[in-house]
Design a protein around this motif. Structure first.
Motif, PDB file in Angstrom:
ATOM      1  N   ALA A  64      26.920  14.496  -5.693  1.00  0.00           N
ATOM      2  CA  ALA A  64      26.597  13.092  -6.007  1.00  0.00           C
ATOM      3  C   ALA A  64      27.823  12.197  -5.862  1.00  0.00           C
ATOM      4  CB  ALA A  64      26.031  12.992  -7.423  1.00  0.00           C
ATOM      5  N   LEU A  65      28.988  12.721  -6.226  1.00  0.00           N
ATOM      6  CA  LEU A  65      30.224  11.951  -6.074  1.00  0.00           C
ATOM      7  C   LEU A  65      30.521  11.687  -4.597  1.00  0.00           C
ATOM      8  CD1 LEU A  65      32.500  13.674  -8.747  1.00  0.00           C
ATOM      9  CD2 LEU A  65      31.714  11.300  -8.777  1.00  0.00           C
ATOM     10  N   LEU A  66      30.322  12.698  -3.779  1.00  0.00           N
ATOM     11  CA  LEU A  66      30.538  12.531  -2.345  1.00  0.00           C
ATOM     12  C   LEU A  66      29.580  11.490  -1.778  1.00  0.00           C
ATOM     13  CD1 LEU A  66      31.729  13.346   0.400  1.00  0.00           C
ATOM     14  CD2 LEU A  66      30.055  15.199   0.487  1.00  0.00           C
ATOM     15  N   ASN A  67      28.320  11.601  -2.155  1.00  0.00           N
ATOM     16  CA  ASN A  67      27.318  10.667  -1.640  1.00  0.00           C
ATOM     17  C   ASN A  67      27.569   9.240  -2.129  1.00  0.00           C
ATOM     18  OD1 ASN A  67      25.905  12.586  -0.162  1.00  0.00           O
ATOM     19  ND2 ASN A  67      24.621  13.159  -1.902  1.00  0.00           N
ATOM     20  N   ARG A  68      28.059   9.115  -3.350  1.00  0.00           N
ATOM     21  CA  ARG A  68      28.342   7.778  -3.873  1.00  0.00           C
ATOM     22  C   ARG A  68      29.429   7.097  -3.051  1.00  0.00           C
ATOM     23  NH1 ARG A  68      30.368   6.616 -10.032  1.00  0.00           N
ATOM     24  NH2 ARG A  68      32.246   7.647  -9.239  1.00  0.00           N
ATOM     25  N   TRP A  69      30.468   7.857  -2.692  1.00  0.00           N
ATOM     26  CA  TRP A  69      31.543   7.280  -1.885  1.00  0.00           C
ATOM     27  C   TRP A  69      31.043   6.948  -0.484  1.00  0.00           C
ATOM     28  CZ3 TRP A  69      34.420   9.303   2.397  1.00  0.00           C
ATOM     29  CH2 TRP A  69      35.526   8.500   2.755  1.00  0.00           C
ATOM     30  N   LEU A  70      30.244   7.828   0.108  1.00  0.00           N
ATOM     31  CA  LEU A  70      29.717   7.573   1.448  1.00  0.00           C
ATOM     32  C   LEU A  70      28.784   6.368   1.457  1.00  0.00           C
ATOM     33  CD1 LEU A  70      29.020  11.255   2.512  1.00  0.00           C
ATOM     34  CD2 LEU A  70      30.780   9.751   3.443  1.00  0.00           C
ATOM     35  N   LYS A 104      41.860   1.685   0.038  1.00  0.00           N
ATOM     36  CA  LYS A 104      42.003   1.130  -1.311  1.00  0.00           C
ATOM     37  C   LYS A 104      40.951   1.723  -2.240  1.00  0.00           C
ATOM     38  CE  LYS A 104      42.185  -3.281  -3.808  1.00  0.00           C
ATOM     39  NZ  LYS A 104      42.080  -4.760  -3.675  1.00  0.00           N
ATOM     40  N   SER A 105      39.747   1.934  -1.709  1.00  0.00           N
ATOM     41  CA  SER A 105      38.661   2.477  -2.533  1.00  0.00           C
ATOM     42  C   SER A 105      38.890   3.934  -2.902  1.00  0.00           C
ATOM     43  CB  SER A 105      37.319   2.345  -1.798  1.00  0.00           C
ATOM     44  OG  SER A 105      37.216   3.277  -0.740  1.00  0.00           O
ATOM     45  N   THR A 106      39.789   4.624  -2.165  1.00  0.00           N
ATOM     46  CA  THR A 106      40.065   6.031  -2.450  1.00  0.00           C
ATOM     47  C   THR A 106      41.423   6.230  -3.103  1.00  0.00           C
ATOM     48  OG1 THR A 106      41.012   6.347  -0.236  1.00  0.00           O
ATOM     49  CG2 THR A 106      38.666   6.810  -0.504  1.00  0.00           C
ATOM     50  N   SER A 107      42.067   5.129  -3.485  1.00  0.00           N
ATOM     51  CA  SER A 107      43.392   5.211  -4.091  1.00  0.00           C
ATOM     52  C   SER A 107      43.394   6.141  -5.296  1.00  0.00           C
ATOM     53  CB  SER A 107      43.854   3.812  -4.522  1.00  0.00           C
ATOM     54  OG  SER A 107      45.112   3.879  -5.163  1.00  0.00           O
ATOM     55  N   GLY A 108      44.294   7.125  -5.289  1.00  0.00           N
ATOM     56  CA  GLY A 108      44.425   8.048  -6.406  1.00  0.00           C
ATOM     57  C   GLY A 108      43.407   9.170  -6.415  1.00  0.00           C
ATOM     58  N   GLN A 109      42.550   9.246  -5.377  1.00  0.00           N
ATOM     59  CA  GLN A 109      41.485  10.237  -5.371  1.00  0.00           C
ATOM     60  C   GLN A 109      41.731  11.387  -4.395  1.00  0.00           C
ATOM     61  OE1 GLN A 109      37.589   8.451  -4.973  1.00  0.00           O
ATOM     62  NE2 GLN A 109      38.182   6.671  -6.170  1.00  0.00           N
ATOM     63  N   MET A 112      40.504  14.773  -5.368  1.00  0.00           N
ATOM     64  CA  MET A 112      39.053  14.850  -5.315  1.00  0.00           C
ATOM     65  C   MET A 112      38.581  15.202  -3.910  1.00  0.00           C
ATOM     66  SD  MET A 112      36.365  14.340  -7.261  1.00  0.00           S
ATOM     67  CE  MET A 112      35.244  15.464  -6.473  1.00  0.00           C
ATOM     68  N   PHE A 113      39.148  14.554  -2.909  1.00  0.00           N
ATOM     69  CA  PHE A 113      38.725  14.816  -1.540  1.00  0.00           C
ATOM     70  C   PHE A 113      39.175  16.194  -1.055  1.00  0.00           C
ATOM     71  CE2 PHE A 113      38.328  10.216  -1.705  1.00  0.00           C
ATOM     72  CZ  PHE A 113      37.063  10.066  -1.161  1.00  0.00           C
ATOM     73  N   LEU A 114      40.350  16.617  -1.480  1.00  0.00           N
ATOM     74  CA  LEU A 114      40.785  17.970  -1.147  1.00  0.00           C
ATOM     75  C   LEU A 114      39.844  18.997  -1.751  1.00  0.00           C
ATOM     76  CD1 LEU A 114      44.666  17.680  -1.527  1.00  0.00           C
ATOM     77  CD2 LEU A 114      43.302  17.650   0.573  1.00  0.00           C
ATOM     78  N   GLU A 115      39.333  18.703  -2.938  1.00  0.00           N
ATOM     79  CA  GLU A 115      38.360  19.590  -3.567  1.00  0.00           C
ATOM     80  C   GLU A 115      37.077  19.658  -2.741  1.00  0.00           C
ATOM     81  OE1 GLU A 115      38.099  21.595  -6.325  1.00  0.00           O
ATOM     82  OE2 GLU A 115      40.254  21.468  -6.522  1.00  0.00           O
ATOM     83  N   PHE A 116      36.630  18.517  -2.239  1.00  0.00           N
ATOM     84  CA  PHE A 116      35.432  18.507  -1.411  1.00  0.00           C
ATOM     85  C   PHE A 116      35.585  19.477  -0.251  1.00  0.00           C
ATOM     86  CE2 PHE A 116      34.364  13.916  -2.687  1.00  0.00           C
ATOM     87  CZ  PHE A 116      33.370  14.330  -3.572  1.00  0.00           C
ATOM     88  N   TRP A 117      36.699  19.350   0.465  1.00  0.00           N
ATOM     89  CA  TRP A 117      36.902  20.156   1.665  1.00  0.00           C
ATOM     90  C   TRP A 117      37.115  21.631   1.327  1.00  0.00           C
ATOM     91  CZ3 TRP A 117      40.596  15.703   3.045  1.00  0.00           C
ATOM     92  CH2 TRP A 117      39.850  14.654   3.586  1.00  0.00           C
ATOM     93  N   ARG A 128      26.919  22.023   3.666  1.00  0.00           N
ATOM     94  CA  ARG A 128      25.848  21.237   4.291  1.00  0.00           C
ATOM     95  C   ARG A 128      25.913  19.786   3.846  1.00  0.00           C
ATOM     96  NH1 ARG A 128      22.592  25.803   3.001  1.00  0.00           N
ATOM     97  NH2 ARG A 128      21.734  24.650   1.222  1.00  0.00           N
ATOM     98  N   ALA A 129      26.167  19.567   2.551  1.00  0.00           N
ATOM     99  CA  ALA A 129      26.239  18.200   2.041  1.00  0.00           C
ATOM    100  C   ALA A 129      27.440  17.450   2.599  1.00  0.00           C
ATOM    101  CB  ALA A 129      26.313  18.222   0.512  1.00  0.00           C
ATOM    102  N   THR A 130      28.523  18.189   2.856  1.00  0.00           N
ATOM    103  CA  THR A 130      29.731  17.574   3.393  1.00  0.00           C
ATOM    104  C   THR A 130      29.597  17.299   4.879  1.00  0.00           C
ATOM    105  OG1 THR A 130      31.068  18.745   1.738  1.00  0.00           O
ATOM    106  CG2 THR A 130      32.238  17.825   3.629  1.00  0.00           C
ATOM    107  N   MET A 131      28.947  18.214   5.615  1.00  0.00           N
ATOM    108  CA  MET A 131      28.823  18.062   7.056  1.00  0.00           C
ATOM    109  C   MET A 131      27.760  17.047   7.456  1.00  0.00           C
ATOM    110  SD  MET A 131      31.180  19.781   8.354  1.00  0.00           S
ATOM    111  CE  MET A 131      30.687  19.528  10.053  1.00  0.00           C
ATOM    112  N   ALA A 132      26.765  16.856   6.624  1.00  0.00           N
ATOM    113  CA  ALA A 132      25.684  15.923   6.970  1.00  0.00           C
ATOM    114  C   ALA A 132      26.202  14.519   7.287  1.00  0.00           C
ATOM    115  CB  ALA A 132      24.652  15.879   5.846  1.00  0.00           C
ATOM    116  N   PRO A 133      27.131  13.969   6.470  1.00  0.00           N
ATOM    117  CA  PRO A 133      27.655  12.640   6.798  1.00  0.00           C
ATOM    118  C   PRO A 133      28.421  12.616   8.115  1.00  0.00           C
ATOM    119  CG  PRO A 133      28.110  13.195   4.514  1.00  0.00           C
ATOM    120  CD  PRO A 133      27.623  14.442   5.179  1.00  0.00           C
ATOM    121  N   TYR A 134      29.171  13.697   8.417  1.00  0.00           N
ATOM    122  CA  TYR A 134      29.889  13.753   9.684  1.00  0.00           C
ATOM    123  C   TYR A 134      28.908  13.650  10.849  1.00  0.00           C
ATOM    124  CZ  TYR A 134      34.219  15.122   7.360  1.00  0.00           C
ATOM    125  OH  TYR A 134      35.340  15.137   6.574  1.00  0.00           O
TER     126      TYR A 134
END
Length: 206
Positions: A64-70, A104-109, A112-117, A128-134
């Motif tokens: 949900a966090l990934l989708n919110r940012w996307l 700017k929207s990802t400042s300090g995060q 979090m993104f390293l965790e996603f990957w 699958r959830a990570t690759m779908a946006p790509y």
């Protein structure tokens, strides 16, 4: 819908937002594996019952966090001005110009993104959830490039491969910008990179 129902819905949405914010903080500071539902609940100030009312698992919060940012990226790009005479090249340059706002929207995060990957390599559902946006962005870029070909601004090239090149540039730029936000003017780098990409695709007079 009566006022009581509206109030309950507002409170429910507020609780969900608290859970997401607490999870982002915990995942970034402690890591995904080290963070349990109890820790998220403690940070959010909610019970486990409230947590499971909104999310079936810690993994669901993660996605949900990934989708919110996307979704925020999609909204940002959807609000770009409609190109006038410049067509697709103008739109791509507008997208490049939004890089500063994205970083700017990802400042300090970064954690979090390293965790996603990292988790995407270990968990098929997160992969699958990570690759779908790509895939979504690749398809979107391919449509734009084909549109540029059709309007006569680009050479007749392989739109899918060109889209992969553009997406690779975007991902690499984003990673550098998050790792070293003060290293350079990333907006300028994005604009120069996209301008070079556009020049390579432009239709030139024979």
């Amino acid at each position: 819908m009566n006022n009581l129902t509206m109030t309950k819905q507002a409170r429910s949405e507020e609780t969900r937002i608290h859970i997401l914010s607490a999870a982002m903080s915990a995942f970034s500071q402690e890591g995904y594996e080290a963070t349990g539902v109890a820790e998220i609940c403690s940070r959010a100030g909610v019970s486990k019952g409230a947590f499971y009312h909104h999310f079936p698992s810690k993994q669901a919060v993660f996605v949900a966090l990934l989708n919110r940012w996307l979704d925020s990226l999609d909204e940002m790009w959807a609000n770009l001005p409609t190109p006038q005479n410049g067509g697709v090249p103008e739109l791509l340059m507008q997208m490049a110009g939004s890089v500063g706002d994205i970083l700017k929207s990802t400042s300090g995060q970064l954690p979090m993104f390293l965790e996603f990957w990292t988790q995407a390599r270990r968990d098929e559902s997160i992969w699958r959830a990570t690759m779908a946006p790509y895939q979504r962005y690749q398809d979107r870029f391919a449509v734009l490039i084909q549109q540029g070909i059709d309007e006569g601004n680009f050479l007749n090239c392989n739109a899918e491969i060109s889209a992969r090149v553009l997406l690779s540039f975007a991902v690499g730029l984003f990673l550098q910008g998050v790792l070293d936000p003060q290293g350079t003017d990333w907006k300028q780098v994005a604009q120069e990179g996209v301008r070079t990409f556009i020049e390579g695709l432009k239709r030139r007079a024979e």
